[in-house]
Structure formats: structure tokens, C-alpha cells
Design an enzyme around this catalytic site. Structure first.
Site: not given
Length: 205
Positions: A149-151
Site C-alpha cells: 500500500g503506502c510503501v
């Protein structure tokens, strides 16, 4: 996965970017929501968080910048737009909810930059790129949650903004190891150098 990685390389993917001359550590969204039983975002990420702490500790010892990101939404607003509609569990990050808090052992120190975001990428709609440029940073050792996701979104945008993303595999985690491994494979093929903790520590040295 190794066969697919070999196939990528044979077809002209997965070149090595390598670090630049001025690295920093970017800690993506490491907070209580991922480590608290009963949280909709709970994931088996304890080892990743421990590795991220090792990375941050080394950066501080070497005088390297450390940047933290957090997600925050104002209750009753349209913050987050369609992202919040797609993932209702993001309500855990509304202001006042303790799930969005940093961990006591892995929290920003005085003087460290904190980027508050509403979407997956730490670059989207934030001052991160300008801050890094102003500080002369050209390389990001990326740690945090979640890998898929955010990584992933942050590492991809780092490349697109001209920074060298080194995704520290040991210091990232996800809900399922299959998601973690698949996204690391694809990041390494197209958008980032995926490195282990030892290699990242050497860059900070």
C-alpha cells in the site's frame, strides 16, 4: 519468485539505481493501528517494526535525516476522498482515534520532519518533495507499512520525483507475506532498489 525475478532481468528490468550521496530514512505510517489487536488494520508486522527502529537508530547516530509520515483525517469531512470510500478501515486514522498514534519506541524526535497525508503516497498533496530537495537529500531508505500500500505508492512516487528509493525489505511489512514478497519483487523490477537491512545500514554509514 526467483524464477520471475530472473525473467525480469533477462527482459531488461531490475537495473540497480544504487544510493546517491545524501541519504535519509523515510518511515511510512508506523502506528498503533497495525499492532493493536482488534484493529481492522492489524497485521503481523512486529519484525518489520523492529527493523525500522534499528534503521532509525542508525540514521540518528550518523546524523542522517529521518522523516516520518502519518495519515490523518478530520471527522465529518471529505478528507481522503475516494480513498476513504474505497477503504472504510481508514476511519482508524480520524483525528482523536488512538490507532493513528506513533509507537512510543518509534516516534519522531525533536526536529524531525513529520509529513501528514491523506492518500497512500507520502508525496501526493504534501510538501515532502520540496522538503527533501531543500535539504539536499537524494536517496530514501524506505521503511514502514504496508508494503503493498503506502510503501509501494511512496517508493514509486519517490522515483518519479527524482529521488533514489531503497526499499528496506526487512523493515516493511504487510497483512500477508505473499503480498509483501510480490510487491517487493515488482518494486525491485521497476521502481526501486529493494535491499536488506544490512545494506541499508551500510548506506547510512
Amino acid at each position: 519468485m526467483s524464477d520471475l525475478a530472473d525473467d525480469y532481468r533477462r527482459h531488461g528490468f531490475a537495473a540497480t539505481l544504487g544510493p546517491g550521496r545524501s541519504p535519509a530514512v523515510l518511515v511510512v505510517d508506523v502506528c498503533a493501528a497495525y499492532l493493536t489487536d482488534g484493529s481492522p488494520l492489524r497485521a503481523p508486522v512486529e519484525d518489520a517494526v523492529a527493523a525500522a527502529l534499528t534503521l532509525v537508530t542508525r540514521a540518528r547516530e550518523r546524523g542522517r535525516p529521518v522523516v516520518f509520515t502519518r495519515v490523518s483525517y478530520r471527522p465529518g469531512t471529505a478528507d481522503g476522498g475516494l480513498f476513504r470510500r474505497k477503504v472504510p478501515a481508514l476511519a482508524a486514522f480520524e483525528e482523536g482515534n488512538p490507532m493513528g498514534a506513533f509507537l512510543p519506541a518509534l516516534a519522531p524526535a525533536a526536529g524531525e520532519v513529520v509529513i501528514t497525508k491523506q492518500y497512500a503516497s507520502a508525496f501526493h498533496g504534501t510538501s515532502l518533495a520540496a522538503t527533501l530537495t531543500a535539504e539536499g537529500i537524494d536517496t530514501l531508505c524506505v521503511a514502514g507499512l504496508t508494503t503493498s500500500g503506502c510503501v509501494r505508492a511512496t517508493a514509486t512516487d519517490a522515483l518519479q520525483h527524482g529521488f533514489r528509493p531503497l526499499v528496506v525489505a526487512d523493515a516493511c511489512g504487510d497483512r500477508d507475506p505473499r503480498l509483501h514478497e510480490a510487491n517487493l519483487l515488482d518494486l525491485d523490477a521497476k521502481y526501486a532498489d529493494v535491499v536488506d537491512l544490512a545494506a541499508a545500514l551500510a548506506v547510512l554509514d
